[in-house]
Motif scaffolding. Structure first.
Motif, short mmCIF file in Angstrom:
data_model
loop_
_atom_site.label_atom_id
_atom_site.label_comp_id
_atom_site.label_asym_id
_atom_site.label_seq_id
_atom_site.Cartn_x
_atom_site.Cartn_y
_atom_site.Cartn_z
N LEU A 165 35.85 -36.71 -1.19
CA LEU A 165 34.64 -36.09 -1.17
C LEU A 165 33.71 -36.44 -2.35
CD1 LEU A 165 33.24 -33.73 -0.02
CD2 LEU A 165 33.99 -32.18 -1.75
N PRO A 190 32.54 -29.21 4.10
CA PRO A 190 33.28 -30.31 4.56
C PRO A 190 34.73 -29.88 5.22
CG PRO A 190 34.01 -30.04 2.06
CD PRO A 190 32.64 -29.10 2.50
N VAL A 201 38.08 -36.80 5.69
CA VAL A 201 37.01 -35.59 5.13
C VAL A 201 35.83 -35.80 5.82
CG1 VAL A 201 35.97 -34.71 3.29
CG2 VAL A 201 38.06 -35.49 2.86
#
Length: 450
Positions: A46, A106, A122
């Motif tokens: 992320l 996400p 992700v």
């Protein structure tokens, strides 16, 4: 260890309990490590997405394959299903994520590349109708988790072995007093040596059990000693009337065998003496049976009127020639009517035997029964022995009796939860005092067997 023994069962129980605890802890540890490692990987992906130039993918990535200087493993997913990948292409499964904008949400999942290699993906929607799928390979995480599982399994195995050793040590230490107790009990059972003490250590349940066994063997030893003493005393008491009977019968037989007839008066005296000896033997045997039987006759203990029992005993004593004066008030007790009546009758008979004219005074007030005679009384040093079996005062050895009457009284009173004593009465004579717990009024609710 013997199979099926308490020690082996305790060892197995401790080992199994510890093994289950270790297995649960190892499994939880592995799951915690997995969650932490995957979580860190998700966070790194992320952060990489936030730092990467995603506009490059939107504006410059027009065909499938690796593009420009962008380094990593990412796939651009459009709402119409077209993709553009940097590095190995990721199999898209999040089409709806690209179609509907979800800013800041996400999605984390395990995926595969088009070559079938496992990756951690992700997916982030960062533009209208566009999502980016960034991934990292999972082989290093899988290897870490596999090594962790191997280490935890080894630690668990060592823990189980340690638990087995600890369980054996604990069972030996915990059951050592039980083993000592077992050996002592087996020794007593084999040798019948009731004087062997069982060691008592500490104050736990095993120590209490050992103390209980010691108390039990002490009681058994006392019972055996009393039984042996009873047999010895009975044999001694039976010897005299049996010898007299044998002598008298031998005289009668000899006179018949030699043809020398005895004088009718002498013969009558011999027969009267034989009858008296038989009566004494019968009385002695009956007293012995009563004393030996004790409370084993299983007669139920019920609520009964003690004053009624005393009245019945007084009537029987009067039939035997005693002059009994009574002063009775109601009193209700719990006990056996037969044994209590026998106890009261023995007290009255004993008192009548020592009164010059057979006069006896019987009083019952508030649960206290007193039986008084007007005889010579007893020396103070003889009073503690009057309730002993076969004990007879030197002054009473010429009178009929077996020496068991007062012992039967003491036993019957003890069974009913009372006390009895004998003392010299003021003004001469002796007075027997018998106390029994009870009530002045009969309670119907307690009129039940014990």
């Amino acid at each position: 260890m013997r199979r099926g023994s308490l020690r082996s069962r305790l060892t197995l129980l401790v080992t199994a309990a510890v093994a289950v605890a270790i297995a649960v802890c190892a499994a939880l540890s592995w799951f915690i490590v997995q969650i932490q490692v995957v979580g860190q990987l998700d966070q790194s992906i992320l952060e990489s997405e936030k730092q990467g130039d995603k506009n490059y993918l939107v504006h410059e990535c027009t065909i499938e394959g690796s593009r420009g200087p962008f380094d990593g493993m990412a796939t651009l997913l459009r709402a119409d299903g077209t993709t553009c990948s940097v590095g190995p292409a990721i199999v898209p499964t999040d089409l709806d994520w690209a179609a509907v904008p979800r800013p800041g949400e996400p999605i984390y999942r395990d995926g595969v590349t088009r070559e079938g290699k496992p990756v951690r993906v992700v997916t982030v929607n960062f533009a209208p109708g566009v999502a980016v799928l960034e991934a990292r390979p999972l082989f290093h995480i899988q290897r870490t988790l596999r090594n962790t599982a191997i280490y935890l399994a080894g630690i668990a195995a060592m823990g189980v072995l340690g638990a087995a050793w600890a369980g054996l040590a604990i069972s030996r230490a915990a059951l050592r007093p039980v083993g000592d107790l077992t050996k002592a009990v087996e020794h007593i059972a084999q040798t019948e040596d009731l004087g062997t003490p069982i060691p008592v250590r500490g104050s736990d349940e095993i120590a209490r059990l050992s103390s209980s066994f010691n108390a039990m063997t002490t009681a058994l030893a006392g019972s055996r000693e009393r039984q042996q003493q009873l047999v010895a005393d009975a044999g001694h008491e039976l010897r005299t009337p049996l010898t007299t009977l044998r002598t008298n019968i031998d005289l009668l037989l000899r006179s018949e065998q030699t043809g020398r007839s005895l004088d009718p008066g002498a013969k009558e005296r011999l027969l009267v003496n034989v009858k008296a000896q038989f009566a004494e033997l019968s009385s002695l045997v009956a007293d012995l049976l009563q004393l030996a039987r004790g409370d084993t006759d299983h007669e139920p203990h019920v609520v009964l009127g003690f004053h009624e029992i005393v009245t019945a005993a007084v009537e029987r004593a009067r039939l035997r020639g005693a002059e009994v004066a009574t002063d009775l008030t109601p009193w209700y007790v719990v006990g056996s009517s037969t044994s209590l009546e026998r106890a009261v009758l023995n007290l009255i008979d004993n008192a009548a035997k020592f009164s010059p004219d057979g006069a006896v005074e019987v009083s019952l007030k508030n649960g206290r029964l007193t039986v008084r005679d007007h005889g010579p009384g007893l020396p103070e040093e003889e009073l503690p022995h009057v309730f002993e079996r076969f004990w007879r005062s030197p002054s009473a050895r010429g009178l009929p009796g077996s020496g068991l009457g007062l012992a039967i009284v003491a036993q019957a009173v003890a069974e009913a939860g009372g006390t009895v004593s004998l003392a010299n009465a003021p003004g001469g004579g002796a007075i027997a005092t018998l106390d029994l717990p009870g009530t002045l009024i009969r309670n119907s609710e307690s009129d039940k067997s014990r």
